[in-house]
Motif scaffolding. Structure first.
Motif, PDB file in Angstrom:
ATOM      1  N   SER A 276      38.940  47.054 -10.746  1.00 43.35           N
ATOM      2  CA  SER A 276      38.665  47.279 -12.172  1.00 43.35           C
ATOM      3  C   SER A 276      39.776  46.670 -13.030  1.00 43.35           C
ATOM      4  O   SER A 276      39.510  46.059 -14.056  1.00 43.35           O
ATOM      5  N   GLY A 277      41.029  46.808 -12.582  1.00 43.30           N
ATOM      6  CA  GLY A 277      42.138  46.255 -13.365  1.00 43.30           C
ATOM      7  C   GLY A 277      42.047  44.742 -13.469  1.00 43.30           C
ATOM      8  O   GLY A 277      42.163  44.151 -14.545  1.00 43.30           O
ATOM      9  N   ASP A 278      41.805  44.099 -12.304  1.00 39.80           N
ATOM     10  CA  ASP A 278      41.736  42.635 -12.305  1.00 39.80           C
ATOM     11  C   ASP A 278      40.533  42.137 -13.099  1.00 39.80           C
ATOM     12  O   ASP A 278      40.614  41.124 -13.802  1.00 39.80           O
ATOM     13  N   SER A 279      39.399  42.851 -12.982  1.00 45.21           N
ATOM     14  CA  SER A 279      38.217  42.436 -13.740  1.00 45.21           C
ATOM     15  C   SER A 279      38.486  42.559 -15.232  1.00 45.21           C
ATOM     16  O   SER A 279      38.127  41.687 -16.024  1.00 45.21           O
ATOM     17  N   TYR A 280      39.132  43.659 -15.604  1.00 46.36           N
ATOM     18  CA  TYR A 280      39.484  43.885 -16.993  1.00 46.36           C
ATOM     19  C   TYR A 280      40.319  42.717 -17.532  1.00 46.36           C
ATOM     20  O   TYR A 280      40.021  42.137 -18.588  1.00 46.36           O
TER      21      TYR A 280
END
Lengths: 480, 480, 480
Positions: free
Chosen positions: B355-359
């Motif tokens: 989720s962090g990287d996608s964000y």
């Protein structure tokens, strides 16, 4: 007729002289006619009124179309309207052109401006303007203004496209239309005979024709390297170590694909110039045309370069957010914890510091030059540059950019080139693959500027007796 | 008079023919007159001389104003000067216009170009040009050149504003002035009758009129969210935990306000287009004018979008410096230290990584498209785009940008939407508030492109018999 | 000759009337002649044909130069070709001009357009056009089109430089050439008499003449500060502590030099305006010219500012990659490890957090304004700004940028100004040195806007009776 009267009359009629025979001119302004009272016709009429023309609308139902017609204009039936001006703008759709056939007599000798557009390419067998000419052979059809929207016609050309293209058979008719365009604030460019009309009609329908090839190349390269790296990095780790590191797709993988594609596209941007130079050296003359594929390649160099800049921009952003990532922060904590728990001592390695810092510094300088190249290719900037300045930036600084970015990538590899653990499943990492093309381009360029070839090149220049400065500029462009 | 003589004479007098009756023409060049020997008058005179005109200055004290007058011009008293040219530039201040009253006879039939400007709006009851016309009713007053500085008049239009606006009652007088403007290298645009003069005189005094509303909106939103977040984040922490974290105002708070304002303004930029489409669908026709507020809103979309880009740029910079901050580095050390001291083990959470990287990745892609939109709205870039290309970028890519940025914000919230601890003092965090508007815009847009509405829209198009491509373009602009 | 015939004839001959006496005109188009069948000549001929002219090439061997000649043109011997048109383009090199001497009779009264360029400045004692005039004294030589490449001649001016400069003795000859240029789609600017020809011939050879001084200043400052900091930081550490920290050259040192040079150049950009204001106050008048050095300084302010922006951009990139550096990551680990091993407690210092965050925030805001200044100095953007808007941005926002960047640097120093350990080898750090100039500029500017000086300034304005708004604009420009 006294001299005073004559001169007044002359200054008033802007190369529309034949009109004077047809209609007694109003005392102050010249009259033009607009067929069609839709958005386009009304916008055009309003603009013509503001520019000081008298406007007569031609309408099928002259009495029912009153409310939206610009104040100050007149609405007549088609036949009556046709008589009131030498210049007639046809602001109706091609489908309704047949209403003009019965008007053939009134339209004889008039200039008809075809403003129509189509909804898609090749909608009709012939261009709208040619169809119009075939319907009314006695009139002089001029194609023009079709690249403008009703909006920009109404608002004037201040912040929209100033350039208007026209074409037609009769030089005089075109001059009359160009005079009107100039008075409306547009700058008209004569593109030739009516056979060009199809091209002008296709213009508003085009969608980045020059960008298509570079975009295909960029998409193809991105997809190829994405799957290559997906297999090498993520699937390899899953197979050999059973680890799921698929989250790396979002940032790590993207940050590998972007610089690779950027560097390859930058070298594709400079390769054709080098090839052209060698071709000229081989042929011994610069006065033969290049093969078609080379020509087409050279014409999309700007687009290749700008796409390369886009990928470099993404690479910079992806790199700068590295320390914010959860994975990176997690790894840093883990490393420190392991140093403590295993009671290791850490040793500072000056060589690593040197190579790492140089790698970053070269990248920063390369990207800055990249951005500079991008800025100078903005139309308004390149327009104020002299030719020598433009070629200095695009050729000298361009090759310097390529050199810096290639060195940046070599330093990234650093001591990994000879280590066998780099070659998972016997495949080289992506950055090694992408170094091939820029290295070749730089080597060929180096060959070209060595004394021997340079002399050859000069001999070539001196040999050709007709080579003026302009031709050098031409050559310069070709071998940028 | 032989043919040779006649043709020479003709090519020499550029639509200024009435002059020939008044004054015996000099053998080589046409004469124009400049009243006033200040900076402006002298600059204009110099430029006229360079363009091949003969220049006669009119001055109160013709014998005392010698040293600064451009070489090659003549200085006469006003009355004598007025006789020497058909075109007279009035380069004196409005306060001194009364000296022209006694010259009424000499000025009869002459073209007076009013170049004056005022120091502030509404300084005088009527426009300077209209005042001049009332003083010298026999002359033909043309307003023009007032948007240029003495500087750009002297240096020529190469890098200053090329566009010159003129207005006046007489078409011939305006044509004479336009001919001069063209020869000086400017491109003149006729704006209509003398009643427009006030508008032209206000032009150099205007200060970003189109930016005012968007700037007010941006300032209002920034202030509102600043105080909202100040209370929620800093004052809340002070009240409930007694902690002083006011230092967070400088970076953390700024980095929350910027993206929130950016996203809201971006959706404000696309909301009016969607509203307009629904209004057209509801009305069943596209040929009725939009309400005034919608019109005005649509006209400032470019400015809304560019301000949104500015806030996004600040957000990017504020985000990228996060790891350099003392507070962040302190926290990182503290976290590692606590892991060691409490002998905890750390567990890597793949979901958080995903989720962090996608964000981050969505943010980067959104910002890149944002920048692309900004670049294509540069005047020189949008000018080389065809209408279809421009609307493709601004509409398709624009909505994609909005989608990416909205998704970026949703991923930022991630699993916090349902956790009650997020809602301090029962208020939602800022990023949740700012999601409302873009979600609505995207939903409405989705509705518009679903098959049913799409068909309706098409029916609408087919129904209107007059709809040409231009009108589609017009529509397209409206519902961008 | 009937009226109909006369008017047709008139609209067809675009101020090239003398031609009609020499040659019987073709029924549709006007004929021009091109001497020389090289790249340049052929490109020009093609363009002329497309614009509706009849083209006759003059060649030494009219029968052997067939294949590449544009279709639709005619090739004759020089003497025969000279007779067929009033306007003759000379597209051969200066070295071969002597072939024109025997043609003196045929060229009498003709307009010869000299398109030639040289390979370097001062290659010949006189300008090519003047040399041509001396060879054929009976013809009227006009210099022009030489700033275009064969390429842009062939492709038309759509995306190349539209502006064409011409000069010559005869006004009529220049008008004839300008008419052709306009029909080819270029916008021609008359630069004066033939004595300007050398300047026009030097134009394509110039390489950033206005950038030279700012580039020298930037290079000088960079080199000076580089060596100063090299000695203070790296050599000092080596001498006093025996440590080799030379790897810091690549990033740390570069990141010190860049902001220092950027700030100094930004203040150099605003210093001349302040000096000029004080000079005017001291002199008590604004109508005396500034000394030459001040004039030249003021003319390169834009370049100074853009270079400053470039260095600021590098500074931002060098700052943002700090957390990625090996050295920084190593230090962070070492710090945490030492906290654990020495069992220290870390204390959060709110003052440090405040000053650090403010420092970063000011830097971000300063850089954003910097970028805004850069964007508004793009030609296409500054062209759409009114003068008041341009001066608002460049003066008000410019000084605000300088203020923000100076405050950013002061906060960087923070509490180190009074600590003696800062002054290694009794030398101040670089950032202190670079604060001197911007502080002086800001102080002087502050003095200028204090009530007393402001009143003085206003008195000055009121005193000068002739001061119109334009002159205020002029003044405004000077004291930006």
């Amino acid at each position: 007729m006294t001299g005073q009267e004559r001169s007044e009359e002359k200054s008033e009629c802007v190369s529309l002289s034949p009109m004077r025979e047809a209609v007694p001119a109003p005392p102050e302004c010249e009259r033009v006619c607009v067929f069609g009272t839709g958005d386009l016709g009304r916008s055009l009429g309003l603009r013509l009124l503001q520019a000081g023309y008298g406007v007569v609308f031609g309408s099928r139902r002259p009495h029912s179309s009153s409310s939206l017609i610009p104040h100050g204009s007149q609405v007549l039936g088609h036949a009556a309207a046709a008589q009131s001006g030498h210049l007639i703008f046809i602001a109706v759709q091609r489908e309704h052109y047949d209403f003009l056939v019965p008007l053939a007599n009134q339209l004889k000798g008039k200039v008809l401006v075809d403003l129509s557009n189509n909804l898609r390419k090749n909608q009709y067998p012939e261009a709208n303007a040619e169809y119009l000419q075939s319907l009314v052979p006695g009139a002089e059809v001029v194609k023009g203004f079709n690249t403008l929207s009703a909006w920009s016609l109404q608002k004037g050309p201040s912040d929209a496209n100033r350039q208007v293209y026209i074409c037609g058979e009769s030089v005089q008719a075109k001059q009359a239309v160009m005079a009107v365009a100039t008075k409306l604030g547009f700058s008209a460019l004569d593109r030739g005979f009516l056979s060009v009309a199809r091209e002008l009609e296709d213009f508003p329908l085009q969608l980045f024709p020059q960008w298509r090839l570079p975009l295909y190349i960029a998409t193809g390269l991105s997809a190829a390297f994405f799957f290559y790296l997906l297999i090498r990095d993520i699937i390899y780790a899953y197979f050999t170590q059973g680890k799921d590191i698929s989250f790396r797709i979002m940032v790590s993988l993207a940050n590998k694909v972007c610089p690779i594609v950027s560097l390859i596209m930058l070298s594709l941007c400079y390769l054709p110039g080098v090839l052209a130079s060698f071709l000229q050296l081989y042929r011994g003359t610069k006065y033969r045309r290049f093969p078609d594929w080379l020509d087409r390649w050279m014409l999309c160099r700007k687009q290749l370069g700008l796409l390369a800049l886009g990928f470099a921009f993404l690479h910079v952003l992806y790199t700068l957010i590295i320390p914010i990532r959860y994975y990176v922060r997690f790894k840093a904590t883990e490393r420190t914890v392991s140093v403590i728990r295993e009671n290791r001592t850490t040793e500072f390695d000056t060589t690593t510091a040197w190579s790492g810092d140089s790698y970053l510094s070269l990248g920063i300088l390369g990207f800055s030059l990249y951005v500079l190249l991008g800025i100078t290719s903005l139309p308004s900037v390149s327009n104020v540059l002299s030719w020598r300045e433009f070629s200095f930036i695009q050729s000298k600084l361009g090759h310097l950019t390529l050199l810096l970015c290639t060195a940046h990538t070599y330093l990234y590899g650093w001591n990994k080139f000879l280590s066998s653990s780099t070659y998972k499943w016997c495949t080289p990492p992506g950055y090694m693959l992408c170094l091939v093309l820029p290295s070749v381009v730089l080597l060929l360029k180096l060959l070209l500027i060595t004394p021997y070839t340079h002399t050859q090149n000069n001999t070539l220049s001196v040999m050709t007796a007709l080579s003026s400065r302009h031709e050098l500029l031409f050559l310069c462009y070709c071998t940028l």
